[in-house]
Structure formats: C-alpha cells, structure tokens
Motif scaffolding. Structure first.
Motif, short mmCIF file in Angstrom:
data_model
loop_
_atom_site.label_atom_id
_atom_site.label_comp_id
_atom_site.label_asym_id
_atom_site.label_seq_id
_atom_site.Cartn_x
_atom_site.Cartn_y
_atom_site.Cartn_z
N PRO A 277 0.80 -1.23 0.00
CA PRO A 277 0.00 0.00 0.00
C PRO A 277 0.84 1.28 0.00
N LEU A 278 2.10 1.19 0.43
CA LEU A 278 2.96 2.38 0.48
C LEU A 278 3.97 2.42 -0.66
N PHE A 279 3.86 1.52 -1.61
CA PHE A 279 4.77 1.48 -2.75
C PHE A 279 4.68 2.80 -3.51
N PRO A 280 5.82 3.45 -3.81
CA PRO A 280 5.80 4.81 -4.38
C PRO A 280 5.48 4.83 -5.88
N GLU A 281 4.26 4.44 -6.22
CA GLU A 281 3.87 4.32 -7.62
C GLU A 281 4.03 5.65 -8.38
N LYS A 282 3.56 6.72 -7.80
CA LYS A 282 3.59 8.02 -8.48
C LYS A 282 5.01 8.46 -8.77
N ALA A 283 5.89 8.34 -7.78
CA ALA A 283 7.28 8.75 -7.96
C ALA A 283 7.97 7.93 -9.04
N LEU A 284 7.69 6.65 -9.09
CA LEU A 284 8.30 5.79 -10.09
C LEU A 284 7.77 6.10 -11.48
N ALA A 285 6.47 6.40 -11.58
CA ALA A 285 5.90 6.79 -12.87
C ALA A 285 6.55 8.08 -13.36
N GLU A 286 6.80 9.00 -12.45
CA GLU A 286 7.45 10.27 -12.82
C GLU A 286 8.88 10.05 -13.29
N LEU A 287 9.51 8.99 -12.82
CA LEU A 287 10.86 8.64 -13.26
C LEU A 287 10.85 7.88 -14.58
N GLY A 288 9.65 7.56 -15.08
CA GLY A 288 9.54 6.90 -16.37
C GLY A 288 9.20 5.43 -16.33
N TYR A 289 8.75 4.95 -15.15
CA TYR A 289 8.45 3.52 -14.98
C TYR A 289 7.02 3.35 -14.45
N PRO A 290 6.05 3.48 -15.34
CA PRO A 290 4.65 3.39 -14.90
C PRO A 290 4.15 1.96 -14.71
N TYR A 291 4.92 0.99 -15.15
CA TYR A 291 4.50 -0.41 -15.08
C TYR A 291 5.36 -1.13 -14.05
N PHE A 292 4.73 -1.97 -13.25
CA PHE A 292 5.49 -2.65 -12.20
C PHE A 292 4.72 -3.84 -11.68
N VAL A 293 5.46 -4.77 -11.09
CA VAL A 293 4.89 -5.79 -10.22
C VAL A 293 5.73 -5.76 -8.96
N ARG A 294 5.11 -5.99 -7.82
CA ARG A 294 5.86 -5.94 -6.57
C ARG A 294 5.22 -6.81 -5.51
N LYS A 295 6.06 -7.25 -4.59
CA LYS A 295 5.60 -7.91 -3.37
C LYS A 295 6.41 -7.31 -2.24
N GLY A 296 5.74 -6.70 -1.29
CA GLY A 296 6.47 -6.02 -0.24
C GLY A 296 5.86 -6.22 1.13
N MET A 297 6.67 -5.96 2.15
CA MET A 297 6.25 -6.07 3.53
C MET A 297 6.99 -5.00 4.34
N LYS A 298 6.52 -4.73 5.50
CA LYS A 298 7.08 -3.66 6.31
C LYS A 298 8.45 -4.03 6.85
N GLY A 299 9.44 -3.22 6.53
CA GLY A 299 10.73 -3.32 7.19
C GLY A 299 11.69 -4.36 6.69
N TYR A 300 11.21 -5.36 5.95
CA TYR A 300 12.08 -6.46 5.55
C TYR A 300 11.80 -6.87 4.11
N ASN A 301 12.81 -7.48 3.50
CA ASN A 301 12.65 -8.17 2.22
C ASN A 301 12.00 -7.27 1.16
N GLY A 302 11.19 -7.86 0.31
CA GLY A 302 10.49 -7.11 -0.73
C GLY A 302 11.24 -7.11 -2.05
N VAL A 303 10.48 -7.34 -3.13
CA VAL A 303 11.04 -7.35 -4.49
C VAL A 303 10.09 -6.59 -5.40
N ALA A 304 10.65 -6.03 -6.48
CA ALA A 304 9.83 -5.30 -7.44
C ALA A 304 10.51 -5.32 -8.80
N ILE A 305 9.69 -5.40 -9.84
CA ILE A 305 10.15 -5.23 -11.22
C ILE A 305 9.48 -3.98 -11.77
#
Length: 264
Positions: free
Chosen positions: A40-68
């Motif tokens: 829920p806190l993944f920075p979608e807007k900031a990444l879109a502004e950097l030119g990456y509007p498409y993504f998949v991610r799995k994240g958790m608070k404080g640990y681990n997490g991956v994103a394409i």
C-alpha cells in the motif's frame, strides 16, 4: 533491452539514488530487492514520474520485498510458489513483450542465512538451504525458454566471486552447501550472463560490507548479485556492467547495480 538488478536496501530511503541509476543507465527494466515497503505504500507516483509506470511488486514492512519496474507493459506471472510457505516477499516474476517475442523475468531475494553455517544451530541458514532446494526443484520441472533470473541470490558460488576463497569457505554466502546448491539451480537450464563477459578466473564482486570503512582499497567483496538467462537468449547478450562507483554514492546500499544488455 537493458535490465538493471539492484539490492537497493530500502526503496523509499534510496529513491534519489534510484533516480541516479536511471539518469546514468537509462534501463528498460529495473529489478529491485530489499525494497522494505509494504504494497500500500509502494511509491507508484514517484516511479511513474521517473519513467516507470508499469510494475509488479511484493512487499512487507521493514524487511525483504522485491519489485520489477518497466518502461513498457508487463504481465505478472501468477504460477510462482510461496517458497517455504513463509509469505516473505522474496520472488516476483513478469513477462515483457519484445520485438522477438516475450521474455519472462524472475526477480529473487534469497535469504541471507545468518552467521552460523550450521542448519541445526541456525534456523536462518536452514531456511536458506531449503529455499534454494525448493526453487531448484521447481525450475527443474518448469523448463523455461526466453527467461531471465536476476537478483540478490546471497551466494557467491565461484572461487573468484569472493576476495578469499580459503578464508570464506566457512563464512555464510560461500560455504559448500550453499555454492553446490546455487550451481545446481543454475544447471536447471540457465547460463551465467555475468561470467559470459568476465571469465571465471577473474575477480568479480557486487557487494562490499558496510563494516569495511575503506571498501575500495581493501576490495574485500563478494558477487552476491546475479543475472542468469536461458541458452536461447545467449546470442542476444551484448553487454554487462557492474556499477562499482555506486558504492561510493551518499548513503549507498552495500550492493551495487548490475546491468545486462540483450538485443531482443
């Protein structure tokens, strides 16, 4: 297709450094590990502004997490297991269309394994070995074509993937139970894209400890980050770079980005 893989060690903390990676390297696809951000806190807007509007991610608070992250549309792969049934956000995969056909990208963050190389005394090490065993068995029965595996695999498998083979044989990340397993995973049908460009007899590192103050002078590194491809993509390899200078950026990750170029 230019692919960057990087253990960013907190996406929100190092978002400005990700901007530097984008400005310097202009990747088409960015695979991140240790994002440390719940979905829920993944920075979608900031990444879109950097030119990456498409993504998949799995994240958790404080640990681990991956994103394409991608400049181009991608489709999430839905058939990947929950490794060791821990739900700890260590793998995400997606398919991206190219002119020569789709390419599937798997982004992994393998458990670090703690400090004691004994599965009975150290549950973290036992988890790491079990994780790699499960992944290896899965890829052995799910043969892929036009596939890429990237990520922080937390194992330096070859003698010259570490600063001292003899001194690190009993250090987690280079112990024989780990290196044997990682090589078995590679042998399920992949080619080591980094070692395609840098022969196994040459030193190659992607990680330098925060504990080492003058990391560059001592150069006590390890190659913990990897890029593997299926053999059908090998003729498409055109370049590979380890962005060593990123280790000297302000508030850096202890890992540096790795770049691989494919003519697809």
């Amino acid at each position: 297709m230019r692919i960057v893989t990087w253990n960013i060690n907190s996406l929100r903390l190092r978002l400005p450094l990700l901007g530097e990676v984008i400005r310097h390297l202009a990747p088409d696809v960015i695979c991140l590990q240790e994002t440390k951000v719940p979905d829920p806190l993944f920075p979608e807007k900031a990444l879109a502004e950097l030119g990456y509007p498409y993504f998949v991610r799995k994240g958790m608070k404080g640990y681990n997490g991956v994103a394409i992250l991608s400049r181009y549309p991608l489709v999430a792969s839905e058939d990947t297991p929950d490794w060791c049934e821990k739900g700890d956000c260590r793998h995400v995969a997606a398919t991206i269309a190219t002119d020569s056909g789709p390419v599937e990208i798997h982004d992994f963050y393998v458990p670090a394994g703690g400090d004691i190389p004994d599965p009975e005394a150290n549950p973290k090490y036992a988890h790491k070995l079990a994780f790699v065993d499960e992944v290896t068995a899965w890829f052995a029965t799910h043969h892929k074509t036009r596939s890429v595996i990237v990520g922080d695999l937390n194992i330096a498998p070859l003698e010259h993937d570490v600063w001292s083979h003899k001194q690190l044989l009993d250090v987690v990340s280079h112990t024989p139970p780990e290196t044997t397993r990682l090589n078995a995973w590679l042998e399920t049908g992949f080619v080591d894209a980094m070692r395609h460009f840098v022969p196994p007899g040459e030193k190659l590192y992607t990680w330098w400890s925060y504990r080492n103050r003058d990391w560059s002078a001592s150069n006590r590194g390890r190659r913990l980050d990897h890029v593997w491809i299926t053999p059908d993509l090998k003729p498409s390899l055109t370049g590979m770079t380890v962005v060593r200078e990123a280790r000297d950026w302000a508030s850096p990750s202890d890992h540096v980005p790795v770049v691989v170029d494919l003519a697809v």
